[in-house]
Design a protein around this motif. Structure first.
Motif, PDB file in Angstrom:
ATOM      1  N   THR A 179       0.751  -1.199   0.088  1.00 54.25           N
ATOM      2  CA  THR A 179       0.039   0.022   0.013  1.00 54.25           C
ATOM      3  C   THR A 179       0.899   1.396   0.169  1.00 54.25           C
ATOM      4  O   THR A 179       1.927   1.033   0.379  1.00 54.25           O
ATOM      5  CB  THR A 179      -0.967   0.307   1.274  1.00 54.25           C
ATOM      6  OG1 THR A 179      -0.092   0.052   2.435  1.00 54.25           O
ATOM      7  CG2 THR A 179      -2.189  -1.103   1.052  1.00 54.25           C
ATOM      8  N   VAL A 180       0.227   2.297  -0.247  1.00 53.89           N
ATOM      9  CA  VAL A 180       0.959   3.541  -0.375  1.00 53.89           C
ATOM     10  C   VAL A 180       1.236   4.150   0.766  1.00 53.89           C
ATOM     11  O   VAL A 180       0.179   4.274   1.769  1.00 53.89           O
ATOM     12  CB  VAL A 180       0.333   4.528  -1.459  1.00 53.89           C
ATOM     13  CG1 VAL A 180       1.010   5.898  -1.507  1.00 53.89           C
ATOM     14  CG2 VAL A 180       0.029   4.085  -2.836  1.00 53.89           C
ATOM     15  N   VAL A 224       5.407   6.217  -6.214  1.00 55.65           N
ATOM     16  CA  VAL A 224       3.910   5.620  -6.702  1.00 55.65           C
ATOM     17  C   VAL A 224       3.921   6.033  -8.418  1.00 55.65           C
ATOM     18  O   VAL A 224       4.062   7.478  -8.570  1.00 55.65           O
ATOM     19  CB  VAL A 224       2.773   6.376  -6.111  1.00 55.65           C
ATOM     20  CG1 VAL A 224       1.591   5.623  -6.637  1.00 55.65           C
ATOM     21  CG2 VAL A 224       3.134   6.115  -4.601  1.00 55.65           C
ATOM     22  N   LEU A 279       1.253   6.626 -11.232  1.00 57.04           N
ATOM     23  CA  LEU A 279      -0.073   6.708 -11.562  1.00 57.04           C
ATOM     24  C   LEU A 279      -0.424   7.095 -13.026  1.00 57.04           C
ATOM     25  O   LEU A 279       0.457   7.514 -13.655  1.00 57.04           O
ATOM     26  CB  LEU A 279      -0.721   8.050 -10.651  1.00 57.04           C
ATOM     27  CG  LEU A 279      -0.133   8.132  -9.338  1.00 57.04           C
ATOM     28  CD1 LEU A 279      -0.397   9.515  -8.600  1.00 57.04           C
ATOM     29  CD2 LEU A 279      -0.922   7.244  -8.442  1.00 57.04           C
ATOM     30  N   ILE A 302      -2.659  15.142  -3.199  1.00 59.37           N
ATOM     31  CA  ILE A 302      -2.398  14.083  -3.780  1.00 59.37           C
ATOM     32  C   ILE A 302      -2.179  12.846  -3.047  1.00 59.37           C
ATOM     33  O   ILE A 302      -2.784  11.801  -3.143  1.00 59.37           O
ATOM     34  CB  ILE A 302      -1.784  14.135  -5.266  1.00 59.37           C
ATOM     35  CG1 ILE A 302      -2.331  15.056  -6.174  1.00 59.37           C
ATOM     36  CG2 ILE A 302      -1.290  12.547  -5.697  1.00 59.37           C
ATOM     37  CD1 ILE A 302      -1.376  15.395  -7.445  1.00 59.37           C
ATOM     38  N   LEU A 338      -3.693   9.231  -1.646  1.00 62.24           N
ATOM     39  CA  LEU A 338      -2.972   8.033  -2.195  1.00 62.24           C
ATOM     40  C   LEU A 338      -2.829   6.954  -1.044  1.00 62.24           C
ATOM     41  O   LEU A 338      -2.680   5.935  -1.020  1.00 62.24           O
ATOM     42  CB  LEU A 338      -1.732   8.164  -2.977  1.00 62.24           C
ATOM     43  CG  LEU A 338      -1.959   8.901  -4.362  1.00 62.24           C
ATOM     44  CD1 LEU A 338      -0.799   9.190  -4.771  1.00 62.24           C
ATOM     45  CD2 LEU A 338      -2.600   7.834  -5.255  1.00 62.24           C
ATOM     46  N   LYS A 394      -3.888   3.347  -0.437  1.00 67.51           N
ATOM     47  CA  LYS A 394      -4.373   2.745  -1.660  1.00 67.51           C
ATOM     48  C   LYS A 394      -3.328   1.584  -2.064  1.00 67.51           C
ATOM     49  O   LYS A 394      -1.966   1.642  -1.896  1.00 67.51           O
ATOM     50  CB  LYS A 394      -4.396   3.770  -2.892  1.00 67.51           C
ATOM     51  CG  LYS A 394      -5.353   4.781  -2.577  1.00 67.51           C
ATOM     52  CD  LYS A 394      -6.836   4.141  -2.520  1.00 67.51           C
ATOM     53  CE  LYS A 394      -7.598   5.550  -2.261  1.00 67.51           C
ATOM     54  NZ  LYS A 394      -8.968   5.458  -1.959  1.00 67.51           N
ATOM     55  N   THR A 437      -8.173   3.064  -7.302  1.00 66.48           N
ATOM     56  CA  THR A 437      -8.078   4.782  -7.704  1.00 66.48           C
ATOM     57  C   THR A 437      -8.335   5.572  -6.649  1.00 66.48           C
ATOM     58  O   THR A 437      -8.827   5.486  -5.624  1.00 66.48           O
ATOM     59  CB  THR A 437      -9.713   4.703  -8.788  1.00 66.48           C
ATOM     60  OG1 THR A 437      -9.387   3.819  -9.718  1.00 66.48           O
ATOM     61  CG2 THR A 437      -9.788   6.208  -9.318  1.00 66.48           C
ATOM     62  N   ALA A 438      -7.738   6.688  -6.880  1.00 63.82           N
ATOM     63  CA  ALA A 438      -7.778   7.634  -5.711  1.00 63.82           C
ATOM     64  C   ALA A 438      -8.483   8.999  -6.508  1.00 63.82           C
ATOM     65  O   ALA A 438      -8.120   9.515  -7.588  1.00 63.82           O
ATOM     66  CB  ALA A 438      -6.176   8.213  -5.291  1.00 63.82           C
ATOM     67  N   TYR A 496      -6.879   9.303 -10.135  1.00 61.75           N
ATOM     68  CA  TYR A 496      -5.515   8.629 -10.698  1.00 61.75           C
ATOM     69  C   TYR A 496      -5.562   7.199 -10.177  1.00 61.75           C
ATOM     70  O   TYR A 496      -6.216   6.820  -9.042  1.00 61.75           O
ATOM     71  CB  TYR A 496      -4.396   9.335  -9.706  1.00 61.75           C
ATOM     72  CG  TYR A 496      -4.211  10.738 -10.081  1.00 61.75           C
ATOM     73  CD1 TYR A 496      -3.227  10.910 -11.283  1.00 61.75           C
ATOM     74  CD2 TYR A 496      -4.752  11.771  -9.339  1.00 61.75           C
ATOM     75  CE1 TYR A 496      -3.154  12.391 -11.467  1.00 61.75           C
ATOM     76  CE2 TYR A 496      -4.394  13.048  -9.673  1.00 61.75           C
ATOM     77  CZ  TYR A 496      -3.612  13.235 -10.794  1.00 61.75           C
ATOM     78  OH  TYR A 496      -3.354  14.498 -11.219  1.00 61.75           O
ATOM     79  N   GLU A 497      -5.012   6.389 -11.122  1.00 63.00           N
ATOM     80  CA  GLU A 497      -5.114   4.838 -10.694  1.00 63.00           C
ATOM     81  C   GLU A 497      -3.821   4.489 -10.371  1.00 63.00           C
ATOM     82  O   GLU A 497      -2.734   5.011 -11.065  1.00 63.00           O
ATOM     83  CB  GLU A 497      -5.544   4.110 -12.073  1.00 63.00           C
ATOM     84  CG  GLU A 497      -5.433   2.447 -11.697  1.00 63.00           C
ATOM     85  CD  GLU A 497      -5.724   1.676 -12.875  1.00 63.00           C
ATOM     86  OE1 GLU A 497      -5.244   0.624 -12.847  1.00 63.00           O
ATOM     87  OE2 GLU A 497      -6.096   2.229 -13.847  1.00 63.00           O
ATOM     88  N   VAL A 498      -3.606   3.892  -9.546  1.00 63.09           N
ATOM     89  CA  VAL A 498      -2.242   3.276  -8.834  1.00 63.09           C
ATOM     90  C   VAL A 498      -1.633   2.294  -9.593  1.00 63.09           C
ATOM     91  O   VAL A 498      -2.347   1.221  -9.731  1.00 63.09           O
ATOM     92  CB  VAL A 498      -2.321   3.017  -7.318  1.00 63.09           C
ATOM     93  CG1 VAL A 498      -0.870   2.483  -6.941  1.00 63.09           C
ATOM     94  CG2 VAL A 498      -2.886   3.998  -6.556  1.00 63.09           C
TER      95      VAL A 498
END
Length: 152
Positions: free
Chosen positions: A79-80, A86, A88, A120, A124, A127, A132-133, A144-146
């Motif tokens: 996870t972030v 990261v 994105l 941001i 995140l 996640k 998605t964030a 944003y998709e990780v």
């Protein structure tokens, strides 16, 4: 703060103390030699530079003294969190971006480092890859998709 960020601030502090401080002292001495200090622009400029330099030195010493340094090379996970790099994808533009989440003092968007307290980064945190964030920015909501989480 990351170890790299701490070291960068230490280098700046040493430069201010060992290079800038003597240079400014020399400039003040030269300006004093020109005589009447009340109308000496060089003297006043050098004294102002000295004040700014000393304020920055005090600020850096304070921040370094209170810094909580985290060695991100020893972190891992799926996870972030702080220290993660990261990758994105902006779901609106399909633009790919890469950020490292760092402390406030070391954030630099041009270097790909965002502050842990930025919108941001806050969106995140926690996640996982594929999630998605939703981020509220001055230009509106962004998604944003990780794509990737790295630990370097």
């Amino acid at each position: 703060m990351t170890v790299e960020g701490f070291n960068t601030l230490e280098v700046e502090l040493q430069r201010l103390k060992s290079e800038e401080r003597p240079r400014i002292i020399q400039a003040i001495a030269e300006a004093r030699a020109h005589g009447d200090l009340s109308e000496n622009a060089e003297y006043h400029a050098a004294k102002e530079a000295q004040g700014l330099n000393e304020a920055r030195v005090a600020d850096l010493e304070d921040r370094l003294g209170r810094a909580e340094v985290i060695d991100t090379s020893k972190l891992s996970g799926d996870t972030v969190k702080f220290g993660a790099t990261v990758t994105l994808i902006d779901e609106d533009t399909d633009e790919k971006v890469k950020y490292k989440i760092v402390g406030d003092m070391e954030a630099s968007v041009k270097d790909g480092k965002i502050s842990i307290s930025s919108p941001i980064a806050r969106a995140l945190i926690g996640k996982s890859k594929g999630e998605t964030a939703e981020v509220t920015t001055p230009r509106g909501a962004r998604s944003y998709e990780v794509v990737k989480i790295e630990w370097k």
